[in-house]
Scaffold this motif. Structure first.
Motif, PDB file in Angstrom:
ATOM      1  N   LEU A 373      -1.872  24.477   5.818  1.00 42.37           N
ATOM      2  CA  LEU A 373      -3.035  25.270   6.236  1.00 42.37           C
ATOM      3  C   LEU A 373      -4.215  25.067   5.305  1.00 42.37           C
ATOM      4  CD1 LEU A 373      -1.292  28.612   7.282  1.00 42.37           C
ATOM      5  CD2 LEU A 373      -2.466  27.027   8.787  1.00 42.37           C
ATOM      6  N   LYS A 374      -3.960  25.001   4.006  1.00 44.37           N
ATOM      7  CA  LYS A 374      -5.042  24.765   3.044  1.00 44.37           C
ATOM      8  C   LYS A 374      -5.681  23.393   3.252  1.00 44.37           C
ATOM      9  CE  LYS A 374      -3.631  27.768  -0.774  1.00 44.37           C
ATOM     10  NZ  LYS A 374      -3.178  27.818  -2.198  1.00 44.37           N
ATOM     11  N   SER A 375      -4.840  22.368   3.459  1.00 43.91           N
ATOM     12  CA  SER A 375      -5.394  21.025   3.681  1.00 43.91           C
ATOM     13  C   SER A 375      -6.182  20.965   4.988  1.00 43.91           C
ATOM     14  CB  SER A 375      -4.263  19.998   3.700  1.00 43.91           C
ATOM     15  OG  SER A 375      -3.350  20.281   4.748  1.00 43.91           O
ATOM     16  N   ALA A 376      -5.691  21.653   6.046  1.00 46.52           N
ATOM     17  CA  ALA A 376      -6.430  21.675   7.304  1.00 46.52           C
ATOM     18  C   ALA A 376      -7.751  22.411   7.150  1.00 46.52           C
ATOM     19  CB  ALA A 376      -5.583  22.335   8.389  1.00 46.52           C
ATOM     20  N   LEU A 377      -7.758  23.510   6.379  1.00 45.55           N
ATOM     21  CA  LEU A 377      -8.997  24.247   6.131  1.00 45.55           C
ATOM     22  C   LEU A 377      -9.992  23.393   5.351  1.00 45.55           C
ATOM     23  CD1 LEU A 377     -10.603  26.888   6.233  1.00 45.55           C
ATOM     24  CD2 LEU A 377      -9.411  27.600   4.135  1.00 45.55           C
ATOM     25  N   ALA A 378      -9.498  22.645   4.367  1.00 48.82           N
ATOM     26  CA  ALA A 378     -10.398  21.772   3.601  1.00 48.82           C
ATOM     27  C   ALA A 378     -11.002  20.687   4.489  1.00 48.82           C
ATOM     28  CB  ALA A 378      -9.631  21.149   2.438  1.00 48.82           C
ATOM     29  N   ASN A 379     -10.201  20.114   5.380  1.00 50.64           N
ATOM     30  CA  ASN A 379     -10.725  19.086   6.295  1.00 50.64           C
ATOM     31  C   ASN A 379     -11.766  19.666   7.248  1.00 50.64           C
ATOM     32  OD1 ASN A 379      -9.073  17.078   5.212  1.00 50.64           O
ATOM     33  ND2 ASN A 379      -7.382  17.580   6.601  1.00 50.64           N
ATOM     34  N   CYS A 380     -11.511  20.874   7.737  1.00 48.28           N
ATOM     35  CA  CYS A 380     -12.478  21.495   8.649  1.00 48.28           C
ATOM     36  C   CYS A 380     -13.787  21.808   7.927  1.00 48.28           C
ATOM     37  CB  CYS A 380     -11.884  22.772   9.243  1.00 48.28           C
ATOM     38  SG  CYS A 380     -10.512  22.477  10.388  1.00 48.28           S
ATOM     39  N   GLU A 381     -13.695  22.288   6.700  1.00 52.02           N
ATOM     40  CA  GLU A 381     -14.914  22.563   5.934  1.00 52.02           C
ATOM     41  C   GLU A 381     -15.696  21.292   5.650  1.00 52.02           C
ATOM     42  OE1 GLU A 381     -13.637  24.605   2.491  1.00 52.02           O
ATOM     43  OE2 GLU A 381     -13.414  26.561   3.498  1.00 52.02           O
ATOM     44  N   PHE A 382     -14.984  20.208   5.349  1.00 53.81           N
ATOM     45  CA  PHE A 382     -15.665  18.940   5.094  1.00 53.81           C
ATOM     46  C   PHE A 382     -16.360  18.421   6.359  1.00 53.81           C
ATOM     47  CE2 PHE A 382     -15.556  14.264   5.064  1.00 53.81           C
ATOM     48  CZ  PHE A 382     -16.357  14.030   3.948  1.00 53.81           C
ATOM     49  N   GLU A 383     -15.683  18.511   7.498  1.00 55.81           N
ATOM     50  CA  GLU A 383     -16.300  18.079   8.751  1.00 55.81           C
ATOM     51  C   GLU A 383     -17.498  18.953   9.119  1.00 55.81           C
ATOM     52  OE1 GLU A 383     -13.354  17.999  11.765  1.00 55.81           O
ATOM     53  OE2 GLU A 383     -12.311  16.227  10.979  1.00 55.81           O
ATOM     54  N   LEU A 384     -17.367  20.264   8.889  1.00 56.56           N
ATOM     55  CA  LEU A 384     -18.485  21.163   9.167  1.00 56.56           C
ATOM     56  C   LEU A 384     -19.688  20.843   8.293  1.00 56.56           C
ATOM     57  CD1 LEU A 384     -19.433  23.665  10.733  1.00 56.56           C
ATOM     58  CD2 LEU A 384     -18.480  25.075   8.896  1.00 56.56           C
ATOM     59  N   GLN A 385     -19.429  20.537   7.018  1.00 58.50           N
ATOM     60  CA  GLN A 385     -20.518  20.170   6.119  1.00 58.50           C
ATOM     61  C   GLN A 385     -21.165  18.850   6.543  1.00 58.50           C
ATOM     62  OE1 GLN A 385     -19.275  19.908   2.073  1.00 58.50           O
ATOM     63  NE2 GLN A 385     -21.356  19.733   1.243  1.00 58.50           N
ATOM     64  N   THR A 386     -20.341  17.888   6.981  1.00 59.40           N
ATOM     65  CA  THR A 386     -20.886  16.593   7.431  1.00 59.40           C
ATOM     66  C   THR A 386     -21.745  16.767   8.674  1.00 59.40           C
ATOM     67  OG1 THR A 386     -18.890  15.529   6.574  1.00 59.40           O
ATOM     68  CG2 THR A 386     -20.246  14.255   8.091  1.00 59.40           C
ATOM     69  N   PHE A 387     -21.262  17.573   9.622  1.00 60.82           N
ATOM     70  CA  PHE A 387     -22.057  17.823  10.828  1.00 60.82           C
ATOM     71  C   PHE A 387     -23.354  18.556  10.506  1.00 60.82           C
ATOM     72  CE2 PHE A 387     -17.891  17.772  13.394  1.00 60.82           C
ATOM     73  CZ  PHE A 387     -17.997  16.402  13.547  1.00 60.82           C
ATOM     74  N   GLY A 388     -23.298  19.453   9.530  1.00 59.38           N
ATOM     75  CA  GLY A 388     -24.521  20.150   9.133  1.00 59.38           C
ATOM     76  C   GLY A 388     -25.563  19.199   8.577  1.00 59.38           C
ATOM     77  N   HIS A 389     -25.134  18.247   7.738  1.00 54.82           N
ATOM     78  CA  HIS A 389     -26.062  17.243   7.212  1.00 54.82           C
ATOM     79  C   HIS A 389     -26.628  16.378   8.332  1.00 54.82           C
ATOM     80  CE1 HIS A 389     -25.399  18.414   3.131  1.00 54.82           C
ATOM     81  NE2 HIS A 389     -24.118  18.010   3.101  1.00 54.82           N
ATOM     82  N   GLN A 390     -25.796  16.030   9.295  1.00 54.57           N
ATOM     83  CA  GLN A 390     -26.293  15.222  10.415  1.00 54.57           C
ATOM     84  C   GLN A 390     -27.314  15.978  11.241  1.00 54.57           C
ATOM     85  OE1 GLN A 390     -22.908  13.922  12.665  1.00 54.57           O
ATOM     86  NE2 GLN A 390     -22.145  12.541  11.062  1.00 54.57           N
TER      87      GLN A 390
END
Length: 403
Positions: A373-390
Motif C-alpha cells: 500500500l505504501k509503494s502504491a501510494l508513493a507511485n500515485c503521488e509521483f504520477e499526480l505530481q508529474t501530471f500537475g507539472h504537465q
C-alpha cells in the motif's frame, strides 16, 4: 616334412616354405594374387559422398569407364526394354478444334489408331452460361435510367465473348458509340440483370440464387487504395511515427489498468482485514477448537495475498517450517518485514508454538500488505505530481499563445 620334423623334435624355421600340392602345381601364387587384389584398400575417402564413390569404383575394383555403359550390375537397372515390339505408326493428319467457331482446320502428328477421334483437349473448353432476355422482358423488367437497350446488348455480347472477364470487357468497350463506363458500372449492370432474370425464371417454391455486388463499396475501396498508393515518403514516415505513438499509448494504458487492478486488490484486502478484526473484537472471547483456528488462519492468509506452504506431511515435520516465507516473496519485501519487526522489537524467529506461528504469519502478511500500500501510494503521488507539472506547462503555453 613337417611330420618328420615333429617326430625328430627339429625346429621349423620361420621363413621356411612348405611343400604341398598347391606349391608344386603353382596354384598358391594365383590365390595370393587374388587375395592381394581383394584385400586392397576398399574404404571410401573421407568427405566423398557415396554416390560419387560408386561412380568412380565398382565392387570388382574396375577402372571407371570412359564412355557411359549399362553393363554394371548395380542397384539401378533398366526397366524398359526398347525395341522388343513393333513401333506404333504415326500420321500427319488434320483436326478441328470444337472450341473454335470459324471451322479452321489444323494439322498435327497423331497415332493411326486414334484417327477420327475427338480432339483430346476439347474437354477443357468450359464456357460460362449467361442469362438471356427477350425484348418484352427488357421492356417490362430491365429498363434502368442511364442504360439503353443497345448498351445492354453490347454489354452482354462482350460478356459472352470474353467469358465474364470484366476488365477485358471494359477494355473492349465501344467508346465511340456509347458513353464511358467503369468496371463497377459494368458489373453492377450485369449482376442486376442476372438477379432479376433469376427471380423471374426461378421455379415456384424454390429460392433463386442471387449474386450481391456492392458497387459503391468497390468504388470507395479503390479510391482508398489509390490514396494509399499515392502517399509521399513524408506521409509514410508521419504515419509510422503516429503508429508507434499509438502503440506506446496502448502500452501505457495497459500498465495503468494493471496498476489500478493491483491497487484495488490491495484496498479490498485491507478492508477485509479490518472488517475481520472488528468482528473478532466484538465477538465474545471463547476458546476455539484447533481445527477452527486453522480454518480462520488459512482464510486470513488467503485474503491478505501471501500463501504459506502447506507443511502437512505423512512423516515428522518441524513446526518452525510453518513460519518459512514462500519463494514468491521478493527480497525487498523480506527486508521490509525484517526492518518492521526490528522497529516493533519482535524477534525474527520466535518460539514456534501453534498460536505464535498463526499470529506471526498473520502479522507478516499485514506487513507485506502495508508495504504494498505504501509503494502504491508513493507511485500515485509521483504520477499526480508529474501530471500537475504537465498541466502547468500546457497552461503556460496556452497563455503565451493568447498573448
Amino acid at each position: 616334412m613337417t611330420d618328420v620334423r615333429d617326430i625328430l623334435d627339429l625346429e621349423v624355421p620361420s621363413n621356411a616354405e612348405l611343400i604341398n600340392k598347391e606349391s608344386i602345381l603353382g596354384q598358391d601364387a594365383k590365390k595370393q594374387q587374388k587375395k592381394k587384389v581383394l584385400d586392397g584398400p576398399n574404404r571410401r575417402p573421407e568427405g566423398m559422398h557415396r554416390e560419387l564413390y560408386a561412380l568412380l569404383y565398382s565392387d570388382n575394383k574396375d577402372a571407371p569407364p570412359i564412355l557411359p555403359t549399362d553393363t554394371g550390375q548395380g542397384y539401378k537397372q533398366m526397366k524398359a526394354k526398347l525395341g522388343m515390339r513393333r513401333v506404333r505408326p504415326w500420321k500427319w493428319m488434320p483436326f478441328t478444334n470444337p472450341a473454335r467457331t470459324d471451322g479452321a482446320v489444323l494439322y498435327h502428328w497423331r497415332r493411326v489408331a486414334d484417327e477420327g477421334k475427338e480432339y483430346p483437349f476439347a474437354r477443357f473448353n468450359k464456357t460460362v452460361q449467361l442469362p438471356t432476355y427477350s425484348d418484352v422482358e427488357y421492356q417490362q423488367y430491365l429498363q434502368v435510367d442511364g442504360w439503353t437497350k443497345d448498351e445492354t446488348d453490347h454489354l452482354f455480347n462482350l460478356c459472352h465473348r470474353f467469358d465474364l472477364r470484366f476488365y477485358v470487357v471494359h477494355d473492349r468497350w465501344n467508346r465511340s458509340i456509347f458513353s464511358e463506363r467503369s468496371v463497377e458500372d459494368i458489373k453492377e449492370r450485369y449482376y442486376g440483370i442476372s438477379n432479376i432474370l433469376a427471380k423471374l425464371k426461378a421455379p415456384s417454391g424454390q429460392e433463386p440464387k442471387l449474386r450481391i455486388y456492392d458497387a459503391e463499396h468497390e468504388r470507395r475501396r479503390k479510391e482508398q487504395l489509390c490514396k494509399l498508393f499515392d502517399r509521399t515518403p513524408e506521409q509514410i514516415e508521419e504515419e509510422q511515427t503516429l503508429m508507434n505513438e499509438l502503440r506506446k499509448i496502448e502500452m501505457r494504458k495497459k500498465e495503468r489498468e494493471k496498476k489500478t487492478q493491483d491497487l484495488q486488490k490491495l484496498i479490498t484486502a485491507a478492508d477485509s482485514n479490518t472488517e475481520t478484526r472488528r468482528q473478532e473484537r466484538k465477538s465474545t472471547k471463547k476458546k476455539v477448537l484447533p481445527q477452527k483456528a486453522t480454518k480462520a488462519e488459512t482464510t486470513s492468509i488467503e485474503m491478505t495475498g501471501i500463501k504459506f506452504p502447506d507443511t502437512r506431511t505423512s512423516g515428522v515435520s518441524l513446526r518452525s517450517q510453518r513460519m518459512k516465507l514462500p519463494a514468491s516473496v521478493g527480497q525487498k519485501k523480506i527486508k521490509a518485514i525484517e526492518q518492521l519487526l526490528q522497529e516493533l522489537g519482535i524477534e525474527l524467529v520466535p518460539i514456534p508454538t501453534g498460536e505464535i506461528c498463526a499470529h506471526f504469519n498473520e502479522l507478516r502478511s499485514d506487513m507485506v500488505l502495508l508495504y504494498e500500500l505504501k509503494s502504491a501510494l508513493a507511485n500515485c503521488e509521483f504520477e499526480l505530481q508529474t501530471f500537475g507539472h504537465q498541466v502547468e506547462a500546457l497552461t503556460g503555453e496556452i497563455g503565451r499563445a493568447h498573448v
